[in-house]
Each structure stands twice: as structure tokens, then as C-alpha cells.
Design an enzyme around this catalytic site. Structure first.
Site, mmCIF file in Angstrom:
data_model
loop_
_atom_site.group_PDB
_atom_site.id
_atom_site.type_symbol
_atom_site.label_atom_id
_atom_site.label_comp_id
_atom_site.label_asym_id
_atom_site.label_seq_id
_atom_site.Cartn_x
_atom_site.Cartn_y
_atom_site.Cartn_z
ATOM 1 N N GLU A 48 0.836 -1.201 0.000
ATOM 2 C CA GLU A 48 0.000 0.000 0.000
ATOM 3 C C GLU A 48 0.872 1.253 0.000
ATOM 4 O O GLU A 48 1.893 1.326 0.689
ATOM 5 C CB GLU A 48 -0.883 -0.013 1.249
ATOM 6 C CG GLU A 48 -1.759 1.215 1.427
ATOM 7 C CD GLU A 48 -2.575 1.179 2.715
ATOM 8 O OE1 GLU A 48 -3.538 1.962 2.814
ATOM 9 O OE2 GLU A 48 -2.255 0.372 3.620
ATOM 10 N N LYS A 135 -8.944 3.270 -2.856
ATOM 11 C CA LYS A 135 -9.435 2.841 -1.549
ATOM 12 C C LYS A 135 -10.742 3.567 -1.223
ATOM 13 O O LYS A 135 -10.808 4.800 -1.247
ATOM 14 C CB LYS A 135 -8.370 3.162 -0.491
ATOM 15 C CG LYS A 135 -8.570 2.516 0.867
ATOM 16 C CD LYS A 135 -7.353 2.821 1.745
ATOM 17 C CE LYS A 135 -7.381 2.067 3.053
ATOM 18 N NZ LYS A 135 -6.162 2.330 3.868
ATOM 19 N N CYS A 169 -5.668 -2.772 2.489
ATOM 20 C CA CYS A 169 -5.570 -2.659 3.940
ATOM 21 C C CYS A 169 -6.931 -2.906 4.608
ATOM 22 O O CYS A 169 -7.517 -3.974 4.417
ATOM 23 C CB CYS A 169 -4.968 -1.297 4.318
ATOM 24 S SG CYS A 169 -4.134 -1.278 5.934
#
Length: 302
Positions: A48, A135, A169
């Protein structure tokens, strides 16, 4: 699996970017992707926000009701080192994928005018840019510096060895997002992260077992920051790693590795996906669409 490579190697890169230096970080991606290709990997996953920083420990000068000039300068520096899509950094990553003939999945900090996004970008071995995922839910203080993705960037990538996608994540803790991605028929679940905690390993094994797919998770390793962060324990890494590769029955194939840079490589057999779904296919024969439904809006925010 018919018309696909049943068995092949995948690689997970555990390393740190050159924080806030996009060009040097891109050079590092090129080198590490070359190492993965040298090991015979057909796919390389980077963590990430690898290009060019996950700003752990920075507060960007913010408290409720106030921001400092120093924090604004930190944000400017972060914005300056981020990635335009399309743009020169994407061109550089495409050249890396092409020169090493490898599928490349890389976490980047994307900028769109004044807003930054935590994104993942996908490239084919011929250098073709295949798309991005933003995200959808930044976690906690990440919301101060990252915008929210929408349903328009939930891509899958069809390859000669199966279908892959990425969930970033703590998106992995969103049950509805997991279900939406399972329904896309993934064979390989890419989970770039900076979550170094032990519980992350449990989550990766659960997702592999629940989705009956391979999970490849790349976490950054960032060494102790030393005097640059005087409040941080001297011997504690900023991010300790924990990259891992897991089979469709939840078995750890390689990792987790902590406390150092590492290239994790595993040979995976996609026939194991089919074998696993024999008794559990959560969006197929083990679903109850007569009882449960999920609506996913994959349109762009207006």
C-alpha cells in the site's frame, strides 16, 4: 484449469519506498520487480502507498479546529511526490512491467487536482496499463489526507493464469466489499497493506478460506526512524512488515516475515481454487440469493 496456467509463481515485495521521492521510489520498484522476475514470478505485488510514502507518524499539523503552517507544508510535499493517472509515473511503471515481462500491482498515492487517493494500479507484462482501484474507506487519520474512492474503481484483471483484483488494507474488514469482490470471481486476492499487527495474519487466512482463493498480501517494512522522530522508540521499526501468501484452504504458503526487507515467492496451483469451492462457494452454491441480496453501485460519484 482449461486454457490457463494451472501452476505458476507469484511474488510479494516487502520493502520501504524512498519517502516523498517519487523518482527514486520508481527506480526501486523497477529493481525489485526485476528480482521478482528473476525468481520466475509472473505477478509481483507491492505494498500500500508504496509510491511514494505511507506517512506513518505524521500528524500534518492537525487537531480538531486547527491546522498548522508546517502541516500544510507536509501536505504540499506529499502532494508533490504523488502520482498523476495518466502521467509520467504511470509510464515508468508500465516500462518496468514491460522490461521484466511481469504483471505488476503497485500501491500508489494518486493525486487528482487537490485531492490525494490511496490507489492500486495494474499493469500487464507488455506494459499495458490495466486500471486502478481507489481505496473506498481511508482509515482513521488517513481521512485527513486521502479522499474516498467510489464504486467505479473496483476492477478485476483477467490474465492467462486467472482473475485478480485488489483490496487495500482495512478495506479487507468491510464484509460487503469482500462479498462484492468474491462475486467477481477472483482467483487471486491482492491485499497491499501497512497493517503490521498479528491479527492481520488471521484476517488474510480467513479471507483465503472464506473466498476459496489465493491471498497475496504485501506490507511495507520501514526501519526505525531514529532521530527524525524523537518520540518513536529507537529500536522499533516504523512498520515491521508481515507479508504473506495464503492458499484457498487458509494454509500459509510463505511468510509472514518481520523486521527486514524480503521478496516472498510461492508457486500456486489454481486448481486448488476449484478444489476449495467444492464445498464452499460463498457467492455460488453456498449463497442464498433468495434470502440475501447485495446492491453495488459501480458508478462514479457525481
Amino acid at each position: 484449469m482449461e486454457d490457463k496456467w494451472a501452476s505458476f509463481k507469484v511474488a510479494v515485495v516487502q520493502a520501504a519506498p524512498v519517502a516523498f521521492d517519487r523518482d527514486r521510489t520508481l527506480a526501486k520498484v523497477h529493481s525489485l520487480a526485476g528480482e521478482a522476475a528473476h525468481e520466475g514470478a509472473r505477478l509481483a505485488l507491492f505494498p500500500e502507498a508504496f509510491v511514494s510514502a505511507y506517512p506513518r507518524g505524521l500528524d500534518f499539523g492537525a487537531v480538531v479546529g486547527s491546522r498548522t503552517d508546517e502541516g500544510r507544508e507536509d501536505f504540499r510535499r506529499y502532494w508533490e511526490s504523488s502520482v498523476d493517472i495518466p502521467g509520467p509515473a504511470i509510464d515508468a511503471l508500465a516500462r518496468t512491467a514491460r522490461s521484466h515481462a511481469i504483471y505488476l500491482v503497485v500501491g500508489v498515492v494518486e493525486r487528482d487536482r487537490g485531492t490525494l487517493y490511496c490507489s492500486v494500479v495494474f499493469f500487464a507484462p507488455d506494459g499495458e496499463y490495466l486500471g486502478k482501484h481507489r481505496k473506498v474507506m481511508p482509515t482513521a487519520s488517513e481521512r485527513l489526507v486521502w479522499g474516498f474512492g467510489d464504486g467505479s474503481t473496483l476492477p478485476t484483471v483477467d490474465t492467462e493464469f486467472g482473475r485478480l483484483g485488489a483490496v487495500i488494507c482495512w478495506e479487507n474488514y468491510m464484509p460487503l466489499l469482500r462479498t462484492a469482490m468474491y462475486a467477481k470471481g477472483l482467483d487471486i486476492w491482492c491485499a497491499p497493506t501497512v497493517d503490521e499487527r498479528d491479527i492481520w495474519q488471521t484476517s488474510m487466512r480467513h479471507i483465503a478460506y472464506e473466498g476459496r482463493l489465493f491471498v497475496v498480501s504485501a506490507c511495507q517494512y520501514q526501519p526505525p526512524p531514529g532521530p527524525t522522530m524523537p518520540t518513536w522508540p529507537l529500536d522499533r521499526p516504523l512498520i515491521r512488515g508481515g507479508s504473506v501468501i495464503v492458499s484457498p484452504l487458509g494454509e500459509v504458503l510463505v511468510g509472514p516475515v518481520y523486521g527486514r526487507d524480503e521478496l516472498l515467492v510461492a508457486t500456486i496451483d489454481l486448481d486448488d481454487v476449484v478444489r476449495g469451492r467444492y464445498d464452499l462457494d460463498v457467492t455460488g452454491h453456498y449463497a442464498r440469493p433468495d434470502v440475501f441480496t447485495l446492491k453495488v453501485d459501480e458508478g462514479a460519484n457525481k
